[in-house]
Write a protein that holds these residues in place. Structure first.
Motif, PDB file in Angstrom:
ATOM      1  N   LYS A  11      -2.336  -4.179   9.648  1.00 50.66           N
ATOM      2  CA  LYS A  11      -3.523  -4.628   8.909  1.00 50.66           C
ATOM      3  C   LYS A  11      -4.232  -3.429   8.283  1.00 50.66           C
ATOM      4  O   LYS A  11      -4.517  -2.443   8.937  1.00 50.66           O
ATOM      5  N   SER A  12      -4.504  -3.553   6.998  1.00 47.57           N
ATOM      6  CA  SER A  12      -5.090  -2.427   6.263  1.00 47.57           C
ATOM      7  C   SER A  12      -6.518  -2.735   5.833  1.00 47.57           C
ATOM      8  O   SER A  12      -6.957  -3.881   5.833  1.00 47.57           O
ATOM      9  N   SER A  13      -7.193  -1.685   5.457  1.00 47.34           N
ATOM     10  CA  SER A  13      -8.609  -1.775   5.100  1.00 47.34           C
ATOM     11  C   SER A  13      -8.795  -1.989   3.599  1.00 47.34           C
ATOM     12  O   SER A  13      -8.108  -1.373   2.786  1.00 47.34           O
ATOM     13  N   TRP A  14      -9.755  -2.841   3.286  1.00 45.34           N
ATOM     14  CA  TRP A  14     -10.160  -3.061   1.890  1.00 45.34           C
ATOM     15  C   TRP A  14     -11.530  -2.453   1.638  1.00 45.34           C
ATOM     16  O   TRP A  14     -12.135  -2.676   0.596  1.00 45.34           O
ATOM     17  N   ARG A  19      -6.975   2.632  -4.796  1.00 44.20           N
ATOM     18  CA  ARG A  19      -5.815   1.911  -5.337  1.00 44.20           C
ATOM     19  C   ARG A  19      -5.121   1.210  -4.170  1.00 44.20           C
ATOM     20  O   ARG A  19      -5.133   1.712  -3.043  1.00 44.20           O
ATOM     21  N   ASP A  20      -4.476   0.090  -4.422  1.00 45.30           N
ATOM     22  CA  ASP A  20      -3.772  -0.648  -3.374  1.00 45.30           C
ATOM     23  C   ASP A  20      -2.800   0.267  -2.630  1.00 45.30           C
ATOM     24  O   ASP A  20      -2.698   0.219  -1.408  1.00 45.30           O
ATOM     25  N   PHE A  51      13.446   3.521   7.212  1.00 47.13           N
ATOM     26  CA  PHE A  51      13.020   3.612   5.816  1.00 47.13           C
ATOM     27  C   PHE A  51      11.618   3.017   5.739  1.00 47.13           C
ATOM     28  O   PHE A  51      11.308   2.059   6.455  1.00 47.13           O
ATOM     29  N   SER A  52      10.785   3.553   4.868  1.00 44.31           N
ATOM     30  CA  SER A  52       9.443   3.003   4.711  1.00 44.31           C
ATOM     31  C   SER A  52       8.988   3.108   3.267  1.00 44.31           C
ATOM     32  O   SER A  52       9.305   4.068   2.567  1.00 44.31           O
ATOM     33  N   SER A  53       8.202   2.117   2.884  1.00 47.25           N
ATOM     34  CA  SER A  53       7.462   2.215   1.635  1.00 47.25           C
ATOM     35  C   SER A  53       6.617   3.481   1.707  1.00 47.25           C
ATOM     36  O   SER A  53       6.173   3.895   2.781  1.00 47.25           O
ATOM     37  N   ALA A  54       6.378   4.080   0.563  1.00 49.03           N
ATOM     38  CA  ALA A  54       5.557   5.287   0.506  1.00 49.03           C
ATOM     39  C   ALA A  54       4.063   4.977   0.457  1.00 49.03           C
ATOM     40  O   ALA A  54       3.245   5.892   0.490  1.00 49.03           O
ATOM     41  N   ALA A  55       3.694   3.692   0.397  1.00 46.26           N
ATOM     42  CA  ALA A  55       2.268   3.327   0.409  1.00 46.26           C
ATOM     43  C   ALA A  55       1.641   3.782   1.721  1.00 46.26           C
ATOM     44  O   ALA A  55       2.278   3.713   2.779  1.00 46.26           O
TER      45      ALA A  55
END
Length: 161
Positions: A11-14, A19-20, A51-55
């Motif tokens: 869960k991420s913070s808004w 940027r997303d 492997f991971s998204s770079a986000a």
């Protein structure tokens, strides 16, 4: 046999005007990631590549899981292409994995993950939750030939409370 574990970022913070791609995890996400990581250790193959998204939120999640797995953080392969919400793009990436990887753990994003596990797994999942862990097994030695596989294990934070 190819084994793929898909983990949706925690869960991420808004809260901050970012940027997303740059959104960090929130405290609850950090807690959930540690909990799920601790519960899925017994379902991991002996050797695997992460492997991971770079986000930012996916990277932070991958690092939390890697720490819990005693997996070297410098061995995680971060890829901007995994910052996708499109199942077809995710499928193309997975089908292009080197066949030298028999076991892959991938950290990414929804809708791509939920749609992928429903297309390639044998259990329907309405929504892969944040920090959700889904393990799939494919009866092939070639990533480019994966078809419908078996859903071996599903772990969501809500199931651990």
């Amino acid at each position: 046999m190819k084994n793929l574990i898909l983990i949706r970022h925690a869960k991420s913070s808004w809260d901050a005007p970012l940027r997303d791609f740059d959104r960090p995890l929130m405290q609850r996400g950090i807690k959930d990631a540690h909990e799920v990581a601790g519960h899925c250790l017994q379902f991991l193959p002996h050797q695997y590549q992460i492997f991971s998204s770079a986000a930012k939120r996916a990277k932070e999640t991958a690092i939390i899981f890697a720490q819990n797995f005693s997996y070297p953080i410098e061995s995680i392969l971060f890829d901007e292409a995994l910052y996708t919400f499109d199942m077809r793009k995710l499928e193309d990436i997975i089908k292009s994995f080197a066949n030298s990887y028999n076991n892959v753990i991938l950290f990414g994003h929804n809708e791509a993950i939920t749609n992928f596990v429903n297309k390639f797994g044998d259990i329907f999942i309405d929504n892969v939750s944040t920090s959700g862990f889904v393990s799939l097994q494919f009866d092939t030695e070639d990533w480019s030939l994966i078809q419908k596989g078996k859903t071996k294990k599903v772990i969501f934070p809500k199931d651990l409370n």
